[in-house]
Design an enzyme around this catalytic site. Structure first.
Site, PDB file in Angstrom:
ATOM      1  N   SER A  35      34.544  36.582   7.428  1.00 32.64           N
ATOM      2  CA  SER A  35      35.739  35.820   7.091  1.00 32.64           C
ATOM      3  C   SER A  35      35.787  35.565   5.592  1.00 32.64           C
ATOM      4  O   SER A  35      34.926  34.865   5.053  1.00 32.64           O
ATOM      5  CB  SER A  35      35.719  34.496   7.858  1.00 32.64           C
ATOM      6  OG  SER A  35      36.568  33.575   7.233  1.00 32.64           O
ATOM      7  N   ALA A  46      16.650  35.489  -5.830  1.00 24.60           N
ATOM      8  CA  ALA A  46      15.296  35.888  -6.242  1.00 24.60           C
ATOM      9  C   ALA A  46      14.605  36.527  -5.047  1.00 24.60           C
ATOM     10  O   ALA A  46      14.796  36.094  -3.915  1.00 24.60           O
ATOM     11  CB  ALA A  46      14.505  34.676  -6.719  1.00 24.60           C
ATOM     12  N   LYS A  74      11.360  41.050 -11.694  1.00 25.86           N
ATOM     13  CA  LYS A  74      10.629  39.794 -11.476  1.00 25.86           C
ATOM     14  C   LYS A  74       9.156  40.121 -11.248  1.00 25.86           C
ATOM     15  O   LYS A  74       8.827  40.900 -10.349  1.00 25.86           O
ATOM     16  CB  LYS A  74      11.231  39.079 -10.256  1.00 25.86           C
ATOM     17  CG  LYS A  74      10.463  37.838  -9.834  1.00 25.86           C
ATOM     18  CD  LYS A  74      11.116  37.147  -8.639  1.00 25.86           C
ATOM     19  CE  LYS A  74      10.249  36.007  -8.130  1.00 25.86           C
ATOM     20  NZ  LYS A  74      10.746  35.420  -6.888  1.00 25.86           N
ATOM     21  N   LEU A 324      20.081  33.085   7.784  1.00 34.48           N
ATOM     22  CA  LEU A 324      20.005  31.617   7.867  1.00 34.48           C
ATOM     23  C   LEU A 324      20.210  31.111   9.293  1.00 34.48           C
ATOM     24  O   LEU A 324      19.753  30.018   9.639  1.00 34.48           O
ATOM     25  CB  LEU A 324      21.040  31.002   6.921  1.00 34.48           C
ATOM     26  CG  LEU A 324      20.786  31.318   5.432  1.00 34.48           C
ATOM     27  CD1 LEU A 324      21.955  30.858   4.573  1.00 34.48           C
ATOM     28  CD2 LEU A 324      19.489  30.679   4.947  1.00 34.48           C
ATOM     29  N   THR A 335      11.621  33.767  -0.070  1.00 35.39           N
ATOM     30  CA  THR A 335      11.180  34.542   1.092  1.00 35.39           C
ATOM     31  C   THR A 335      12.290  34.877   2.088  1.00 35.39           C
ATOM     32  O   THR A 335      12.074  35.683   2.997  1.00 35.39           O
ATOM     33  CB  THR A 335      10.080  33.766   1.840  1.00 35.39           C
ATOM     34  OG1 THR A 335      10.441  32.385   1.891  1.00 35.39           O
ATOM     35  CG2 THR A 335       8.748  33.923   1.151  1.00 35.39           C
ATOM     36  N   ILE A 337      15.350  36.472   2.033  1.00 32.87           N
ATOM     37  CA  ILE A 337      15.889  37.838   2.123  1.00 32.87           C
ATOM     38  C   ILE A 337      14.807  38.759   2.687  1.00 32.87           C
ATOM     39  O   ILE A 337      15.079  39.643   3.501  1.00 32.87           O
ATOM     40  CB  ILE A 337      16.383  38.317   0.742  1.00 32.87           C
ATOM     41  CG1 ILE A 337      17.572  37.458   0.305  1.00 32.87           C
ATOM     42  CG2 ILE A 337      16.761  39.795   0.767  1.00 32.87           C
ATOM     43  CD1 ILE A 337      18.056  37.715  -1.115  1.00 32.87           C
TER      44      ILE A 337
HETATM   45  C1  FAD Z   1      19.676  26.603  -1.905  1.00 32.75           C
HETATM   46  C2  FAD Z   1      19.277  27.951  -1.413  1.00 32.75           C
HETATM   47  C3  FAD Z   1      18.641  28.845  -2.269  1.00 32.75           C
HETATM   48  C4  FAD Z   1      18.214  30.094  -1.793  1.00 32.75           C
HETATM   49  N1  FAD Z   1      17.526  30.929  -2.626  1.00 32.75           N
HETATM   50  C5  FAD Z   1      16.998  32.072  -2.123  1.00 32.75           C
HETATM   51  C6  FAD Z   1      16.240  32.945  -2.931  1.00 32.75           C
HETATM   52  O1  FAD Z   1      16.047  32.735  -4.121  1.00 32.75           O
HETATM   53  N2  FAD Z   1      15.739  34.057  -2.356  1.00 32.75           N
HETATM   54  C7  FAD Z   1      15.938  34.365  -1.045  1.00 32.75           C
HETATM   55  O2  FAD Z   1      15.404  35.367  -0.558  1.00 32.75           O
HETATM   56  N3  FAD Z   1      16.707  33.574  -0.281  1.00 32.75           N
HETATM   57  C8  FAD Z   1      17.234  32.446  -0.779  1.00 32.75           C
HETATM   58  N4  FAD Z   1      18.018  31.659   0.012  1.00 32.75           N
HETATM   59  C9  FAD Z   1      18.389  32.131   1.336  1.00 32.75           C
HETATM   60  C10 FAD Z   1      19.501  33.175   1.190  1.00 32.75           C
HETATM   61  O3  FAD Z   1      20.605  32.611   0.514  1.00 32.75           O
HETATM   62  C11 FAD Z   1      19.944  33.681   2.560  1.00 32.75           C
HETATM   63  O4  FAD Z   1      18.819  34.055   3.317  1.00 32.75           O
HETATM   64  C12 FAD Z   1      20.822  34.890   2.412  1.00 32.75           C
HETATM   65  O5  FAD Z   1      21.863  34.655   1.507  1.00 32.75           O
HETATM   66  C13 FAD Z   1      21.417  35.270   3.762  1.00 32.75           C
HETATM   67  O6  FAD Z   1      22.394  34.357   4.163  1.00 32.75           O
HETATM   68  P1  FAD Z   1      23.257  34.686   5.451  1.00 32.75           P
HETATM   69  O7  FAD Z   1      23.850  36.021   5.276  1.00 32.75           O
HETATM   70  O8  FAD Z   1      22.399  34.444   6.625  1.00 32.75           O
HETATM   71  O9  FAD Z   1      24.371  33.556   5.461  1.00 32.75           O
HETATM   72  P2  FAD Z   1      25.755  33.419   4.623  1.00 32.75           P
HETATM   73  O10 FAD Z   1      25.657  33.945   3.248  1.00 32.75           O
HETATM   74  O11 FAD Z   1      26.163  31.988   4.777  1.00 32.75           O
HETATM   75  O12 FAD Z   1      26.770  34.331   5.406  1.00 32.75           O
HETATM   76  C14 FAD Z   1      27.383  33.925   6.600  1.00 32.75           C
HETATM   77  C15 FAD Z   1      28.513  34.871   6.935  1.00 32.75           C
HETATM   78  O13 FAD Z   1      29.072  34.502   8.189  1.00 32.75           O
HETATM   79  C16 FAD Z   1      30.465  34.451   8.065  1.00 32.75           C
HETATM   80  N5  FAD Z   1      31.011  33.488   9.024  1.00 32.75           N
HETATM   81  C17 FAD Z   1      30.583  32.237   9.293  1.00 32.75           C
HETATM   82  N6  FAD Z   1      31.379  31.666  10.222  1.00 32.75           N
HETATM   83  C18 FAD Z   1      32.311  32.585  10.549  1.00 32.75           C
HETATM   84  C19 FAD Z   1      33.429  32.603  11.434  1.00 32.75           C
HETATM   85  N7  FAD Z   1      33.775  31.544  12.177  1.00 32.75           N
HETATM   86  N8  FAD Z   1      34.157  33.723  11.510  1.00 32.75           N
HETATM   87  C20 FAD Z   1      33.863  34.820  10.769  1.00 32.75           C
HETATM   88  N9  FAD Z   1      32.825  34.863   9.911  1.00 32.75           N
HETATM   89  C21 FAD Z   1      32.075  33.745   9.796  1.00 32.75           C
HETATM   90  C22 FAD Z   1      30.724  34.035   6.617  1.00 32.75           C
HETATM   91  O14 FAD Z   1      32.029  34.352   6.201  1.00 32.75           O
HETATM   92  C23 FAD Z   1      29.652  34.866   5.928  1.00 32.75           C
HETATM   93  O15 FAD Z   1      30.144  36.174   5.730  1.00 32.75           O
HETATM   94  C24 FAD Z   1      18.472  30.440  -0.453  1.00 32.75           C
HETATM   95  C25 FAD Z   1      19.164  29.560   0.380  1.00 32.75           C
HETATM   96  C26 FAD Z   1      19.555  28.334  -0.077  1.00 32.75           C
HETATM   97  C27 FAD Z   1      20.271  27.393   0.857  1.00 32.75           C
END
Ligand code: FAD
Length: 493
Positions: A35, A46, A74, A324, A335, A337
């Site tokens: 979305s 990182a 890094k 997440l 860690t 990613i």
């Molecule tokens: C403060 C912070 C710092 C971080 N720093 C690091 C780092 O340095 N190194 C590292 O390895 N990791 C880090 N992480 C973790 C990293 O950000 C995540 O592991 C990585 O970005 C993967 O996120 P994701 O894809 O699971 O979630 P998101 O990026 O949140 O993606 C979720 C997806 O689901 C979609 N979605 C949600 N609800 C709906 C819906 N109802 N309908 C359609 N689509 C929907 C969204 O649009 C989006 O595309 C950090 C996390 C945080 C919170």
């Protein structure tokens, strides 16, 4: 063909799409739903060295990836003020010295120190000394450096999307309104979008981030809460302009009630402040971050809320959580990613092609649990092993109970300097040594292997290692210069 539906297009969603399409592509029909209105978390910049292995297996070209994501190299993380205020140490990705089958190098070094020579342990690690000098090369003489990357998270998702779509992944833009389940089995059947479109599938991957729409909301799988060990539950993130050439390391600066990250990319810096709402208000956190930046801001500060813990089952019925949605530790050792990538490898290896899915599910969940617990211990170590007494935040961490597995590691190191690594431990011996010593553990005893050598021989072999490292660092170009030749990103439009 199995119909695989990936819900979510953040780093986790597009990594999964890329991994499955590039390695199982002709066996699967893959659709990814994301979305634009919701967007991604936009942090996670990182990484750690095993990422290179993922890229190699997925045939991802390193230079193309680095140019597309404005990436830098890094070599480790600099930790400031973690043991005590004013301290600084580096957790680098390198090995330390040369080990023997009987004892690790740091034990020989401890012996040398006791005998009055040997200098600093840092001098025996190439990656660490290169990081300190702001230098970088992939290889020097006969040595390959162990390195990872800093990258722009949004650009990385875009880069992976392009690779995935080329490999046949279908992307659907839209908001998921409802997750449809079979009325008897409870298996997921389809995602209903707000537009009315129905995306049906056989296997669903939940990459919806902290929302965990499928595994959490629809299937009701809970989370094991680890906030008693990792109390941080908020972060404020902001980007700044780069004001100096990027160093080849992440910086983690501990403050009175939280810690700040600084992640240098080619043209900007990713900054953030991680804290616990139990000890600090959002306003105070923002104030701390904004007062400790090195350049002008390019974005508005963003507040992110999270909780630390692990999804009790990363795979339940026909739904697998990656990213997440499967749990979160906290970003201290970059860690997350990596855990997505190992989850993708695991899913590919255990892919449910046959009828008996339960044994695969059990194996997947067990491996995921063990992996997460081992990473958790390493992160908790940084908080527990502080000597800081200047705030309720550090006092709570310093005095908390810790997992038995970690307590055992700390005790055996404190008393005997012994460290081990096993199949499930992501962090190697050198990592444990650097963090434990960096945060002030001074082992009471060590293996006496060094005493089996005449003092002069020990002195000479140690000097040979540190001299060779110093020579190699002198030969390496500055990090910025290496980037300019290897992977400079096109100017921003
Ligand atoms: C403060 C912070 C710092 C971080 N720093 C690091 C780092 O340095 N190194 C590292 O390895 N990791 C880090 N992480 C973790 C990293 O950000 C995540 O592991 C990585 O970005 C993967 O996120 P994701 O894809 O699971 O979630 P998101 O990026 O949140 O993606 C979720 C997806 O689901 C979609 N979605 C949600 N609800 C709906 C819906 N109802 N309908 C359609 N689509 C929907 C969204 O649009 C989006 O595309 C950090 C996390 C945080 C919170």
């Amino acid at each position: 063909m199995k119909r695989v539906v990936i819900a979510g297009g953040g780093t986790a969603g597009w990594l999964t799409a890329c991994g499955l399409s590039r390695r199982l592509g002709s066996l699967l029909d893959i659709t990814l739903v994301e979305s634009d209105a919701i967007g991604t978390i936009g942090v996670g910049e990182a990484t750690i060295p095993p990422m290179r292995n993922f890229h190699r297996i997925m045939d991802i070209d390193e230079q193309a990836f680095m140019r597309a994501t404005q990436a830098t190299f890094k070599l480790g993380i600099v930790f400031d003020n973690w043991g005590e205020i004013g301290d600084s140490y580096i957790h680098s990705f390198g090995e330390i010295g040369q080990r023997s089958w009987m004892a690790e190098f740091h034990e020989f070094w401890l012996e040398a120190r006791e005998q009055g020579f040997g200098g600093s342990l840092d001098e025996y690690c190439l990656e660490l000394m290169a990081a300190k000098a702001g230098k970088f090369a992939k290889n020097v003489e006969d040595t390959r450096l162990n390195f990872a990357f800093h990258l722009d998270a949004t650009r990385y998702a875009g880069f992976l999307r392009q690779l995935s779509e080329t490999a046949g992944v279908k992307r659907v833009e839209g908001k998921i309104r409802e997750v449809r389940k079979h009325s008897e089995t409870g298996e997921l059947e389809a995602l209903q979008l707000e537009s009315g479109e129905l995306i049906e599938g056989d296997l669903f991957i939940d990459c919806t981030g902290f929302r965990a729409l499928l595994i959490g909301e629809a299937l009701g799988v809970g989370v094991e809460d680890w906030s008693h060990w990792l109390a941080s539950d908020r972060a404020i993130a902001v980007q700044t302009e780069a004001t100096e050439p990027p160093p080849p390391y992440t910086r983690s600066i501990a403050h009175a009630s939280g810690w700040q990250w600084r992640i240098p990319l080619q043209t900007r810096i990713g900054n953030g402040f991680v804290y616990s709402s139990r000890f600090l208000s959002d306003d105070e956190a923002q104030h701390t971050l904004l007062n400790n930046l090195t350049g002008p801001t390019r974005t508005e500060p963003r507040l992110l809320k999270f909780c630390t813990g692990r999804r009790l089952k990363a795979w339940h019925k026909n739904c697998i959580a990656l990213g997440l949605s499967s749990g979160f530790l906290e970003p201290l050792e970059s860690t997350s990613i990596h855990l997505v990538m190992t989850g993708i490898f695991r899913l590919i290896r255990l892919f449910p092609f046959g009828e008996d899915r339960d044994s695969l599910i059990h194996r997947f969940n067990e491996e995921t649990r063990v992996e997460l617990e081992s990473v958790r211990d390493f992160i908790v170590l940084h908080y527990k092993q502080t000597q800081r007494t200047d705030s309720d935040f550090w006092n709570a961490y310093r005095t908390m109970d810790i997992p038995d597995s970690l307590a055992h590691r700390i005790d055996i190191f404190r008393n005997n300097a012994y460290v081990w690594s096993d199949d499930v431990t992501l962090f190697r011996i050198a990592s444990w040594v650097q963090v434990m010593m960096g945060q002030g553990i001074n082992p009471g005893a060590h293996h006496n292997a060094g005493r089996l050598m005449p003092t002069e021989a020990l002195k000479q072999s140690m000097a040979e290692i540190s001299d060779s490292i110093a020579k190699k660092v002198r030969q390496m170009p500055p990090h910025q210069q290496f980037i300019e030749h290897y992977c400079a990103a096109p100017p921003e439009s």
